[in-house]
Design a protein around this motif. Structure first.
Motif, PDB file in Angstrom:
ATOM      1  N   ALA A   1      28.319  50.060  92.215  1.00  0.00           N
ATOM      2  CA  ALA A   1      29.093  50.590  91.461  1.00  0.00           C
ATOM      3  C   ALA A   1      28.706  51.284  90.843  1.00  0.00           C
ATOM      4  N   ASP A   2      28.510  50.920  89.022  1.00  0.00           N
ATOM      5  CA  ASP A   2      28.743  51.927  88.276  1.00  0.00           C
ATOM      6  C   ASP A   2      27.805  52.088  87.857  1.00  0.00           C
ATOM      7  N   SER A   3      26.140  51.777  89.193  1.00  0.00           N
ATOM      8  CA  SER A   3      24.386  52.659  88.686  1.00  0.00           C
ATOM      9  C   SER A   3      24.627  54.153  88.976  1.00  0.00           C
ATOM     10  N   TYR A   4      25.852  53.685  89.779  1.00  0.00           N
ATOM     11  CA  TYR A   4      26.115  55.369  91.045  1.00  0.00           C
ATOM     12  C   TYR A   4      27.033  57.081  89.898  1.00  0.00           C
ATOM     13  N   ILE A   5      27.442  56.034  88.885  1.00  0.00           N
ATOM     14  CA  ILE A   5      28.319  56.851  87.709  1.00  0.00           C
ATOM     15  C   ILE A   5      27.225  57.281  86.872  1.00  0.00           C
ATOM     16  N   GLY A   6      27.916  59.193  87.094  1.00  0.00           N
ATOM     17  CA  GLY A   6      26.304  59.355  85.898  1.00  0.00           C
ATOM     18  C   GLY A   6      27.853  60.269  84.280  1.00  0.00           C
ATOM     19  N   GLY A   7      28.692  59.917  84.718  1.00  0.00           N
ATOM     20  CA  GLY A   7      29.359  60.699  83.376  1.00  0.00           C
ATOM     21  C   GLY A   7      30.804  60.762  83.831  1.00  0.00           C
ATOM     22  N   TYR A   8      31.500  61.027  83.070  1.00  0.00           N
ATOM     23  CA  TYR A   8      32.502  60.661  83.575  1.00  0.00           C
ATOM     24  C   TYR A   8      33.569  62.299  82.675  1.00  0.00           C
ATOM     25  N   CYS A   9      35.225  62.935  83.086  1.00  0.00           N
ATOM     26  CA  CYS A   9      35.480  64.057  82.879  1.00  0.00           C
ATOM     27  C   CYS A   9      36.830  64.238  83.436  1.00  0.00           C
ATOM     28  N   VAL A  10      37.489  64.366  81.842  1.00  0.00           N
ATOM     29  CA  VAL A  10      39.398  64.525  81.627  1.00  0.00           C
ATOM     30  C   VAL A  10      39.567  66.338  82.683  1.00  0.00           C
ATOM     31  N   THR A  11      40.796  65.441  83.643  1.00  0.00           N
ATOM     32  CA  THR A  11      40.376  65.914  84.687  1.00  0.00           C
ATOM     33  C   THR A  11      41.720  66.339  84.765  1.00  0.00           C
TER      34      THR A  11
ATOM     35  N   ASP B   1      43.296  77.103  94.999  1.00  0.00           N
ATOM     36  CA  ASP B   1      42.405  77.842  93.775  1.00  0.00           C
ATOM     37  C   ASP B   1      43.351  77.342  92.255  1.00  0.00           C
ATOM     38  N   THR B   2      42.510  77.739  91.146  1.00  0.00           N
ATOM     39  CA  THR B   2      42.669  76.876  90.593  1.00  0.00           C
ATOM     40  C   THR B   2      43.596  75.407  90.042  1.00  0.00           C
ATOM     41  N   SER B   3      43.439  74.470  91.009  1.00  0.00           N
ATOM     42  CA  SER B   3      44.687  72.995  90.668  1.00  0.00           C
ATOM     43  C   SER B   3      43.831  72.175  90.461  1.00  0.00           C
ATOM     44  N   THR B   4      42.545  72.702  90.003  1.00  0.00           N
ATOM     45  CA  THR B   4      41.918  71.694  89.122  1.00  0.00           C
ATOM     46  C   THR B   4      41.207  72.234  87.960  1.00  0.00           C
ATOM     47  N   PRO B   5      41.973  71.642  86.974  1.00  0.00           N
ATOM     48  CA  PRO B   5      41.445  72.306  85.417  1.00  0.00           C
ATOM     49  C   PRO B   5      40.080  70.895  85.165  1.00  0.00           C
ATOM     50  N   ILE B   6      39.180  71.460  84.784  1.00  0.00           N
ATOM     51  CA  ILE B   6      38.146  69.795  84.321  1.00  0.00           C
ATOM     52  C   ILE B   6      37.959  70.117  83.039  1.00  0.00           C
ATOM     53  N   GLY B   7      37.505  69.515  82.052  1.00  0.00           N
ATOM     54  CA  GLY B   7      36.753  69.951  80.906  1.00  0.00           C
ATOM     55  C   GLY B   7      35.305  68.880  81.085  1.00  0.00           C
ATOM     56  N   ARG B   8      34.661  69.238  79.733  1.00  0.00           N
ATOM     57  CA  ARG B   8      33.023  69.288  79.551  1.00  0.00           C
ATOM     58  C   ARG B   8      32.566  67.566  80.415  1.00  0.00           C
ATOM     59  N   PHE B   9      31.210  67.173  80.731  1.00  0.00           N
ATOM     60  CA  PHE B   9      30.165  66.349  81.121  1.00  0.00           C
ATOM     61  C   PHE B   9      30.229  65.312  79.870  1.00  0.00           C
TER      62      PHE B   9
ATOM     63  N   ASP C   1      37.580  62.178  74.738  1.00  0.00           N
ATOM     64  CA  ASP C   1      37.054  64.157  74.644  1.00  0.00           C
ATOM     65  C   ASP C   1      38.895  64.676  75.315  1.00  0.00           C
ATOM     66  N   SER C   2      39.008  65.987  75.192  1.00  0.00           N
ATOM     67  CA  SER C   2      40.166  66.568  75.190  1.00  0.00           C
ATOM     68  C   SER C   2      39.997  68.248  75.697  1.00  0.00           C
ATOM     69  N   ILE C   3      41.010  68.389  76.615  1.00  0.00           N
ATOM     70  CA  ILE C   3      40.996  69.584  77.158  1.00  0.00           C
ATOM     71  C   ILE C   3      42.125  70.642  77.461  1.00  0.00           C
ATOM     72  N   LYS C   4      42.487  71.756  76.799  1.00  0.00           N
ATOM     73  CA  LYS C   4      43.516  72.175  77.244  1.00  0.00           C
ATOM     74  C   LYS C   4      44.087  73.982  77.935  1.00  0.00           C
ATOM     75  N   PHE C   5      44.542  73.909  78.541  1.00  0.00           N
ATOM     76  CA  PHE C   5      44.943  74.938  78.886  1.00  0.00           C
ATOM     77  C   PHE C   5      46.018  75.038  79.692  1.00  0.00           C
ATOM     78  N   HIS C   6      45.883  77.033  79.530  1.00  0.00           N
ATOM     79  CA  HIS C   6      47.439  77.634  79.541  1.00  0.00           C
ATOM     80  C   HIS C   6      48.101  78.415  81.589  1.00  0.00           C
ATOM     81  N   VAL C   7      49.197  77.925  81.867  1.00  0.00           N
ATOM     82  CA  VAL C   7      49.563  77.710  83.294  1.00  0.00           C
ATOM     83  C   VAL C   7      50.097  79.592  83.092  1.00  0.00           C
ATOM     84  N   SER C   8      49.410  80.126  83.792  1.00  0.00           N
ATOM     85  CA  SER C   8      49.815  81.871  83.494  1.00  0.00           C
ATOM     86  C   SER C   8      50.781  82.293  83.794  1.00  0.00           C
TER      87      SER C   8
END
Ligand SMILES: O=C([O-])CC(=O)C(=O)O
Ligand SMILES: [Mg+2]
Length: 199
Positions: free
Chosen positions: A67-77, A103-111, A190-197
């Protein structure tokens, strides 16, 4: 999927004996600067911080040991959920599509480069709502670890480079309101910040 044992305790639900799989299309993604929006007929929306795993190469029938060899990276979600549609689907035995894939149900951070996460089984997830801590749990507490999830899901479906596997939320998930601010992250990574409209 609810893969953190504390979450089941909080819900009074039995610990599942197999992962619960659902799909979120890429049209649900938003990145920082875009707002989370309530879909029609949603009065209550839930936030969920999740450990996101980015697939690095195409695979099918991946074994736990590979499994590990199929992981390319991670993402705060964030896995935003319309509670109204979720309850309605559960009551009627219907799919979760409207609850999870609006739509908008998956806020994601950087790779996040794989090398930046030295031990994926020991990442501290956190989420603050309007500056107040609401979720704080370690990936070590997942019921089904990432390598097991990859083995399980790829018995049924292929994964491709760039796919994002989100791995279940810890306890503390709850409702957001219009105008709320969600900050979330993997501690010291890593961290992310999102606003609810507001409307
Ligand atoms: O909302 C649910 O019931 C399942 C889910 O996404 C999670 O536990 O992360
Ligand atoms: Mg979730």
């Amino acid at each position: 999927m609810c893969s953190l044992s504390e979450c089941c305790k909080e819900l009074g639900a039995p610990i599942p004996n197999k992962p619960l799989i659902f799909l979120k299309p890429t049209t649900t993604y938003i990145t920082e600067g875009q707002d989370i929006r309530f879909p029609p007929n949603c009065k209550e929306m839930l936030y969920e911080i999740e450990f996101g795993v980015v697939i690095g190469k195409r695979g099918f029938n991946i074994s736990r040991s590979e499994a590990d060899s199929y992981i390319g990276g991670y993402c705060v979600t964030l896995d935003m959920t319309s509670k109204d549609h979720w309850l309605d689907a559960n009551k009627n035995g219907h799919p979760w599509a409207l609850a999870k894939a609006f739509d908008t149900s998956t806020p994601i951070g950087r790779f996040i480069e794989k090398s930046k996460v030295s031990d994926p089984t020991n990442v501290q997830l956190w989420l603050n709502l309007n500056g107040k801590q609401r979720q704080y749990e370690n990936t070590g507490d997942m019921i089904f670890p990432v390598d097991y999830l990859l083995e399980y899901v790829t018995q049924y479906m292929s994964v491709e480079e760039g796919d994002l596997i989100i791995t279940g939320t810890p306890p503390g998930f709850d409702t957001v309101h219009k105008g709320d601010v969600i900050e979330a992250g993997f501690k010291n990574i890593d961290s992310i910040k999102f606003h609810v409209s507001k409307n």
